[in-house]
Write an enzyme that holds these catalytic residues in place. Structure first.
Site, short mmCIF file in Angstrom:
data_model
loop_
_atom_site.label_atom_id
_atom_site.label_comp_id
_atom_site.label_asym_id
_atom_site.label_seq_id
_atom_site.Cartn_x
_atom_site.Cartn_y
_atom_site.Cartn_z
N HIS A 14 4.38 -2.05 9.30
CA HIS A 14 3.01 -2.19 8.30
C HIS A 14 1.87 -2.62 9.18
O HIS A 14 1.83 -3.83 9.18
CB HIS A 14 3.55 -2.99 7.12
CG HIS A 14 2.47 -3.00 6.13
ND1 HIS A 14 2.76 -2.79 4.79
CD2 HIS A 14 1.11 -3.13 6.31
CE1 HIS A 14 1.53 -3.00 4.40
NE2 HIS A 14 0.64 -3.12 5.09
N HIS A 16 -2.20 -2.52 9.85
CA HIS A 16 -3.80 -2.04 9.79
C HIS A 16 -4.64 -2.07 11.12
O HIS A 16 -4.53 -3.13 11.51
CB HIS A 16 -4.44 -2.81 8.56
CG HIS A 16 -3.85 -3.01 7.26
ND1 HIS A 16 -4.35 -1.87 6.27
CD2 HIS A 16 -3.01 -3.61 6.66
CE1 HIS A 16 -3.42 -1.98 5.09
NE2 HIS A 16 -2.71 -3.21 5.59
N LYS A 100 2.18 6.24 1.57
CA LYS A 100 2.18 4.97 1.11
C LYS A 100 1.55 5.02 -0.35
O LYS A 100 0.26 5.71 -0.53
CB LYS A 100 0.83 4.27 1.90
CG LYS A 100 0.55 2.95 1.57
CD LYS A 100 1.63 1.81 1.65
CE LYS A 100 0.95 0.53 1.04
NZ LYS A 100 0.81 -0.59 1.87
N HIS A 137 2.97 -0.54 -2.23
CA HIS A 137 2.62 -1.73 -2.39
C HIS A 137 2.86 -2.36 -3.63
O HIS A 137 2.41 -1.79 -4.81
CB HIS A 137 0.95 -1.99 -2.29
CG HIS A 137 0.24 -3.04 -2.55
ND1 HIS A 137 -0.53 -3.73 -1.51
CD2 HIS A 137 0.03 -3.84 -3.63
CE1 HIS A 137 -0.96 -5.09 -1.83
NE2 HIS A 137 -0.48 -5.09 -3.25
N HIS A 175 5.73 -5.89 2.34
CA HIS A 175 5.34 -7.30 2.26
C HIS A 175 5.68 -8.09 0.93
O HIS A 175 4.98 -8.64 0.29
CB HIS A 175 3.75 -7.44 2.49
CG HIS A 175 2.78 -6.37 1.77
ND1 HIS A 175 2.91 -6.35 0.54
CD2 HIS A 175 1.99 -5.76 2.18
CE1 HIS A 175 2.18 -5.40 0.14
NE2 HIS A 175 1.39 -5.01 1.07
N ASP A 248 1.60 -6.48 8.38
CA ASP A 248 0.50 -6.48 7.68
C ASP A 248 -0.80 -7.14 8.09
O ASP A 248 -1.57 -7.75 7.45
CB ASP A 248 0.79 -7.03 6.23
CG ASP A 248 -0.33 -6.43 4.97
OD1 ASP A 248 -1.07 -5.39 5.51
OD2 ASP A 248 -0.49 -7.07 4.02
N HIS A 252 -10.41 -8.28 8.94
CA HIS A 252 -11.70 -8.19 8.47
C HIS A 252 -12.44 -9.07 9.26
O HIS A 252 -12.08 -10.23 9.93
CB HIS A 252 -11.53 -8.80 7.05
CG HIS A 252 -10.88 -7.80 6.03
ND1 HIS A 252 -11.27 -6.80 5.52
CD2 HIS A 252 -9.39 -7.94 5.49
CE1 HIS A 252 -10.33 -6.13 4.82
NE2 HIS A 252 -9.35 -6.79 4.69
N ALA A 264 -9.34 -9.56 1.19
CA ALA A 264 -7.82 -9.81 1.42
C ALA A 264 -7.38 -9.28 2.94
O ALA A 264 -7.54 -8.14 3.27
CB ALA A 264 -7.06 -9.29 0.14
O1 DOR Z 1 -4.02 -8.62 2.27
C1 DOR Z 1 -4.18 -7.22 2.55
N1 DOR Z 1 -5.04 -6.66 3.18
N2 DOR Z 1 -3.18 -6.67 1.70
C2 DOR Z 1 -3.33 -5.40 1.50
O2 DOR Z 1 -2.62 -4.77 0.91
C3 DOR Z 1 -4.59 -4.78 2.23
C4 DOR Z 1 -4.78 -5.25 3.39
C5 DOR Z 1 -6.07 -4.60 3.97
O3 DOR Z 1 -5.92 -3.53 4.23
O4 DOR Z 1 -6.88 -5.50 4.25
ZN ZN Z 2 -1.13 -4.01 4.24
#
Ligand code: DOR
Ligand code: ZN
Length: 346
Positions: A14, A16, A100, A137, A175, A248, A252, A264
């Site tokens: 998982h 990003h 997903k 999720h 997660h 996960d 950002h 998040a």
């Molecule tokens: O904390 C998170 N960030 N949880 C998620 O489900 C998405 C992820 C994100 O894409 O930033």
């Molecule tokens: Zn995620």
């Protein structure tokens, strides 16, 4: 002190990576240690079709450091308009590994997600037939449900009925952050597994809220009470093949985290393997790290484990990680576990 451990190269089930300058900035931190990763499709716009996933995969491979071997396993973002034939054709061609499910509104870029599971049953049935994995999720979006209860409520309201409806569908509860999540996975004999993140093994909700608000510890699902963190550690270190690593890692930029309505996501790609060695050593389970990070995931997905290896070695002095990485989109803060870490990937 010269303790070391060699394990099959891990995979991240998982991850990003985003796109553009952010992708270029974060990918080397994963491709350095991981052989494969399930790439999350919550871009703007989301990666919905096999054609979009194919193009995104090309962009990832173009951004990869030349010396690293890295195999991005693509996932498709499930919408109520998703075409079952496109999904299964993508899977059969080898371009798509998973789908997903984001409940609409549950998290970052989930607005195009699923409001009514009934509408996606034909896709889920086609996936079950093909042997594909659905990544979920697992949080309800009902504003009446307390944010700390959203995972537990999701199991009762959505996941358990879904499992009854399509029992042969392989599902990964992503997660997992609660004891209820761990217990539910353990209660199911087949076709259900869970990923656990590195950060949820390390922090509880105090990290976010005690002594001042700490946006870099905020993610979704939000970290829960200590009893839940302990349940997650127990599951990760148990060797039970239903639990495996999905970091996960979710970058950002700092301005998007440090503001009145911060995003998040916790960015753990640079130090995940060092932190896991620390956690597994603390739990006297270093001999089970390989199962968690390198064996259980491929087994659930029906893939071979990697044949190359990595070695983690315990250093006398704490290992230092950058507090931030610099990307073309801006700085991204690296997860700080708030304790010294002595394990380094060789
Ligand atoms: O904390 C998170 N960030 N949880 C998620 O489900 C998405 C992820 C994100 O894409 O930033
Ligand atoms: Zn995620």
């Amino acid at each position: 002190m010269n303790q070391s451990i060699t394990i099959r190269k891990p995979d991240d089930w998982h991850l990003h990576l985003r796109d553009g300058a952010m992708l270029e900035g974060v990918l080397p931190h994963t491709s350095r240690h991981f052989h494969r990763a399930i790439i999350m499709p919550n871009l703007v716009p989301p990666v919905v079709t096999t054609a979009q996933a194919t193009a995104y995969r090309e962009r990832i491979l173009a951004a990869k450091p030349k010396a690293d071997f890295f195999d991005p396993l693509m996932s498709l973002y499930l919408t109520e308009e998703t075409d079952p034939a496109d999904v299964t054709a993508g899977f059969r061609s080898g371009l798509v590994t998973a789908v997903k499910l984001y409940p609409a509104g549950a998290t970052t870029n989930s607005a195009s997600g699923v409001k009514d599971v009934e509408k996606v049953i034909p896709v889920l049935e086609a996936m079950a037939e093909a042997g594909m994995v659905l990544c979920v999720h697992g949080e309800v979006t009902d504003p009446a449900v307390d944010i700390f209860d959203r995972e537990a409520v999701f199991i009762d309201r959505v996941l358990a009925p879904l499992r009854e409806r399509v029992p042969s569908l392989k599902i990964v509860m992503e997660h997992v952050t609660t004891k209820q999540g761990v217990d539910y996975v353990r209660s199911q004999e087949q076709n259900l597994a869970a990923t656990l993140t590195t950060h949820h093994l390390i922090i509880n909700r105090n990290a976010i809220l005690a002594g001042g608000i700490k946006p870099h510890y905020y993610c979704l699902p939000v970290a829960k009470r200590e009893e839940h963190r302990l349940a997650l550690r127990e599951a990760a270190c148990s060797g039970d093949s239903r639990f495996f690593l999905g970091t996960d890692s979710a970058p950002h930029t700092d301005p998007n985290k440090e503001c009145a309505c911060g995003c998040a996501g916790i960015f753990t790609a640079p130090n995940t393997m060092s932190l896991l060695a620390h956690v597994f050593e603390q739990e006297n389970a270093l001999d089970r790290l390989e199962a968690f990070a390198s064996l259980n995931g491929p087994a659930f997905y029906g893939l071979e484990p990697n044949s190359d290896t990595i070695t983690l070695a315990k250093q006398a002095e704490p290992v230092s990680f950058p507090a931030k990485i610099h990307t073309g989109d801006g700085d991204v803060t690296v997860f700080d576990p708030m304790f010294p870490v002595h394990w380094a990937v060789q």
